[in-house]
Design a protein around this motif. Sequence first.
Motif, PDB file in Angstrom:
ATOM      1  N   VAL A  62       4.444  13.496  -5.783  1.00 49.99           N
ATOM      2  CA  VAL A  62       4.776  13.041  -7.120  1.00 49.99           C
ATOM      3  C   VAL A  62       4.784  14.241  -8.039  1.00 49.99           C
ATOM      4  O   VAL A  62       3.982  15.155  -7.894  1.00 49.99           O
ATOM      5  CB  VAL A  62       3.771  11.969  -7.599  1.00 49.99           C
ATOM      6  N   GLN A  63       5.717  14.256  -8.975  1.00 52.54           N
ATOM      7  CA  GLN A  63       5.776  15.300  -9.990  1.00 52.54           C
ATOM      8  C   GLN A  63       5.378  14.691 -11.329  1.00 52.54           C
ATOM      9  O   GLN A  63       5.807  13.587 -11.661  1.00 52.54           O
ATOM     10  CB  GLN A  63       7.186  15.900 -10.084  1.00 52.54           C
ATOM     11  N   LEU A  64       4.594  15.431 -12.074  1.00 54.57           N
ATOM     12  CA  LEU A  64       4.048  14.932 -13.342  1.00 54.57           C
ATOM     13  C   LEU A  64       4.450  15.845 -14.489  1.00 54.57           C
ATOM     14  O   LEU A  64       4.379  17.078 -14.361  1.00 54.57           O
ATOM     15  CB  LEU A  64       2.519  14.865 -13.262  1.00 54.57           C
ATOM     16  N   VAL A  65       4.833  15.253 -15.606  1.00 59.07           N
ATOM     17  CA  VAL A  65       5.192  16.020 -16.795  1.00 59.07           C
ATOM     18  C   VAL A  65       4.510  15.394 -18.003  1.00 59.07           C
ATOM     19  O   VAL A  65       4.752  14.219 -18.322  1.00 59.07           O
ATOM     20  CB  VAL A  65       6.714  16.054 -17.014  1.00 59.07           C
ATOM     21  N   GLU A  66       3.667  16.180 -18.659  1.00 53.97           N
ATOM     22  CA  GLU A  66       2.991  15.707 -19.862  1.00 53.97           C
ATOM     23  C   GLU A  66       3.837  15.991 -21.098  1.00 53.97           C
ATOM     24  O   GLU A  66       4.590  16.961 -21.141  1.00 53.97           O
ATOM     25  CB  GLU A  66       1.629  16.388 -20.045  1.00 53.97           C
ATOM     26  N   GLN A 103      -4.293  16.988 -37.834  1.00 53.27           N
ATOM     27  CA  GLN A 103      -5.507  17.214 -38.621  1.00 53.27           C
ATOM     28  C   GLN A 103      -6.668  16.403 -38.047  1.00 53.27           C
ATOM     29  O   GLN A 103      -6.463  15.351 -37.410  1.00 53.27           O
ATOM     30  CB  GLN A 103      -5.280  16.831 -40.076  1.00 53.27           C
ATOM     31  N   ALA A 104      -7.865  16.875 -38.304  1.00 49.30           N
ATOM     32  CA  ALA A 104      -9.058  16.151 -37.878  1.00 49.30           C
ATOM     33  C   ALA A 104      -9.014  14.729 -38.434  1.00 49.30           C
ATOM     34  O   ALA A 104      -8.642  14.506 -39.587  1.00 49.30           O
ATOM     35  CB  ALA A 104     -10.308  16.872 -38.349  1.00 49.30           C
ATOM     36  N   GLY A 105      -9.394  13.785 -37.572  1.00 54.55           N
ATOM     37  CA  GLY A 105      -9.335  12.383 -37.934  1.00 54.55           C
ATOM     38  C   GLY A 105      -8.030  11.708 -37.573  1.00 54.55           C
ATOM     39  O   GLY A 105      -7.937  10.470 -37.621  1.00 54.55           O
ATOM     40  N   GLY A 106      -7.046  12.495 -37.198  1.00 57.11           N
ATOM     41  CA  GLY A 106      -5.739  11.951 -36.851  1.00 57.11           C
ATOM     42  C   GLY A 106      -5.672  11.459 -35.411  1.00 57.11           C
ATOM     43  O   GLY A 106      -6.675  11.447 -34.691  1.00 57.11           O
ATOM     44  N   SER A 107      -4.466  11.064 -35.019  1.00 55.18           N
ATOM     45  CA  SER A 107      -4.244  10.491 -33.693  1.00 55.18           C
ATOM     46  C   SER A 107      -3.031  11.131 -33.027  1.00 55.18           C
ATOM     47  O   SER A 107      -2.114  11.608 -33.710  1.00 55.18           O
ATOM     48  CB  SER A 107      -4.003   8.983 -33.790  1.00 55.18           C
ATOM     49  N   LEU A 108      -3.055  11.128 -31.717  1.00 51.81           N
ATOM     50  CA  LEU A 108      -1.912  11.527 -30.905  1.00 51.81           C
ATOM     51  C   LEU A 108      -1.866  10.620 -29.682  1.00 51.81           C
ATOM     52  O   LEU A 108      -2.916  10.149 -29.212  1.00 51.81           O
ATOM     53  CB  LEU A 108      -2.028  12.977 -30.429  1.00 51.81           C
ATOM     54  N   ARG A 109      -0.659  10.421 -29.162  1.00 51.31           N
ATOM     55  CA  ARG A 109      -0.527   9.734 -27.883  1.00 51.31           C
ATOM     56  C   ARG A 109       0.181  10.655 -26.907  1.00 51.31           C
ATOM     57  O   ARG A 109       1.327  11.047 -27.124  1.00 51.31           O
ATOM     58  CB  ARG A 109       0.249   8.419 -28.007  1.00 51.31           C
ATOM     59  N   LEU A 110      -0.523  10.982 -25.847  1.00 54.04           N
ATOM     60  CA  LEU A 110       0.059  11.793 -24.787  1.00 54.04           C
ATOM     61  C   LEU A 110       0.684  10.890 -23.728  1.00 54.04           C
ATOM     62  O   LEU A 110       0.196   9.790 -23.472  1.00 54.04           O
ATOM     63  CB  LEU A 110      -1.020  12.667 -24.136  1.00 54.04           C
ATOM     64  N   SER A 111       1.762  11.394 -23.139  1.00 52.62           N
ATOM     65  CA  SER A 111       2.421  10.690 -22.047  1.00 52.62           C
ATOM     66  C   SER A 111       2.428  11.565 -20.805  1.00 52.62           C
ATOM     67  O   SER A 111       2.531  12.784 -20.901  1.00 52.62           O
ATOM     68  CB  SER A 111       3.856  10.331 -22.423  1.00 52.62           C
ATOM     69  N   CYS A 112       2.346  10.928 -19.675  1.00 57.79           N
ATOM     70  CA  CYS A 112       2.427  11.600 -18.378  1.00 57.79           C
ATOM     71  C   CYS A 112       3.496  10.864 -17.583  1.00 57.79           C
ATOM     72  O   CYS A 112       3.265   9.748 -17.118  1.00 57.79           O
ATOM     73  CB  CYS A 112       1.083  11.555 -17.681  1.00 57.79           C
ATOM     74  N   ALA A 113       4.667  11.474 -17.482  1.00 58.21           N
ATOM     75  CA  ALA A 113       5.790  10.850 -16.791  1.00 58.21           C
ATOM     76  C   ALA A 113       5.835  11.340 -15.350  1.00 58.21           C
ATOM     77  O   ALA A 113       5.744  12.542 -15.089  1.00 58.21           O
ATOM     78  CB  ALA A 113       7.089  11.183 -17.503  1.00 58.21           C
ATOM     79  N   ALA A 114       5.993  10.410 -14.425  1.00 60.00           N
ATOM     80  CA  ALA A 114       5.982  10.742 -13.006  1.00 60.00           C
ATOM     81  C   ALA A 114       7.342  10.520 -12.379  1.00 60.00           C
ATOM     82  O   ALA A 114       8.098   9.621 -12.765  1.00 60.00           O
ATOM     83  CB  ALA A 114       4.942   9.893 -12.293  1.00 60.00           C
ATOM     84  N   SER A 115       7.647  11.337 -11.401  1.00 61.73           N
ATOM     85  CA  SER A 115       8.850  11.165 -10.600  1.00 61.73           C
ATOM     86  C   SER A 115       8.514  11.501  -9.156  1.00 61.73           C
ATOM     87  O   SER A 115       7.505  12.139  -8.876  1.00 61.73           O
ATOM     88  CB  SER A 115       9.984  12.067 -11.096  1.00 61.73           C
ATOM     89  N   GLY A 116       9.355  11.038  -8.249  1.00 64.30           N
ATOM     90  CA  GLY A 116       9.096  11.286  -6.841  1.00 64.30           C
ATOM     91  C   GLY A 116       8.637  10.025  -6.149  1.00 64.30           C
ATOM     92  O   GLY A 116       9.257   8.986  -6.291  1.00 64.30           O
ATOM     93  N   SER A 117       7.520  10.108  -5.478  1.00 62.20           N
ATOM     94  CA  SER A 117       7.016   8.974  -4.705  1.00 62.20           C
ATOM     95  C   SER A 117       6.644   7.803  -5.602  1.00 62.20           C
ATOM     96  O   SER A 117       6.493   7.951  -6.808  1.00 62.20           O
ATOM     97  CB  SER A 117       5.787   9.399  -3.901  1.00 62.20           C
ATOM     98  N   ALA A 118       6.496   6.638  -5.002  1.00 61.38           N
ATOM     99  CA  ALA A 118       6.134   5.433  -5.737  1.00 61.38           C
ATOM    100  C   ALA A 118       4.889   5.672  -6.577  1.00 61.38           C
ATOM    101  O   ALA A 118       3.798   5.899  -6.054  1.00 61.38           O
ATOM    102  CB  ALA A 118       5.907   4.299  -4.748  1.00 61.38           C
ATOM    103  N   PHE A 119       5.047   5.601  -7.863  1.00 62.28           N
ATOM    104  CA  PHE A 119       3.980   5.972  -8.781  1.00 62.28           C
ATOM    105  C   PHE A 119       2.805   5.018  -8.712  1.00 62.28           C
ATOM    106  O   PHE A 119       1.658   5.404  -8.919  1.00 62.28           O
ATOM    107  CB  PHE A 119       4.556   6.021 -10.203  1.00 62.28           C
ATOM    108  N   TYR A 155      -2.286  16.325  -7.350  1.00 60.55           N
ATOM    109  CA  TYR A 155      -1.049  16.571  -8.087  1.00 60.55           C
ATOM    110  C   TYR A 155      -1.349  16.704  -9.579  1.00 60.55           C
ATOM    111  O   TYR A 155      -2.075  15.882 -10.145  1.00 60.55           O
ATOM    112  CB  TYR A 155      -0.046  15.424  -7.849  1.00 60.55           C
ATOM    113  N   TRP A 156      -0.735  17.738 -10.183  1.00 63.46           N
ATOM    114  CA  TRP A 156      -1.016  18.071 -11.575  1.00 63.46           C
ATOM    115  C   TRP A 156       0.270  18.320 -12.339  1.00 63.46           C
ATOM    116  O   TRP A 156       1.248  18.829 -11.784  1.00 63.46           O
ATOM    117  CB  TRP A 156      -1.886  19.325 -11.645  1.00 63.46           C
TER     118      TRP A 156
END
Length: 125
Positions: free
Chosen positions: A2-6, A13-29, A114-115
Amino acid sequence: QVQLVESGGGLVQAGGSLRLSCAASGSAFSVYKVGWFRQAPGKERDFLAAISRGGSTTYYADSVKGRFTIARDNAKNTVYLQMNSLKPEDTAVYYCAADPLVIITDSSPRSYDYWGQGTQVTVSS
């Protein structure tokens, strides 16, 4: 394999928010358990959260419990890390990792085969 892409990192700023995504390709995730880690300069890679194959079970490091939420959408081959109430000490490169056999309470980076390449998160004070 599997290949992973963040994505989703950035400056917040402090107190704020973020949403990270990790998209996978290749073998059945859906056969892979997925974890999120982070590494600050000069420090070890630290475990943050992990999620089971179907998404019904999650596990968090004490340092992020109550602030970060891991989730997955197997139809989209993507795992997310919602990060709220961010602090300057959350500044690091964030990585997702996958492995079909890891126990999700296992916080060792060596347990994941896998990373992705990482995405930078910077929290300003």
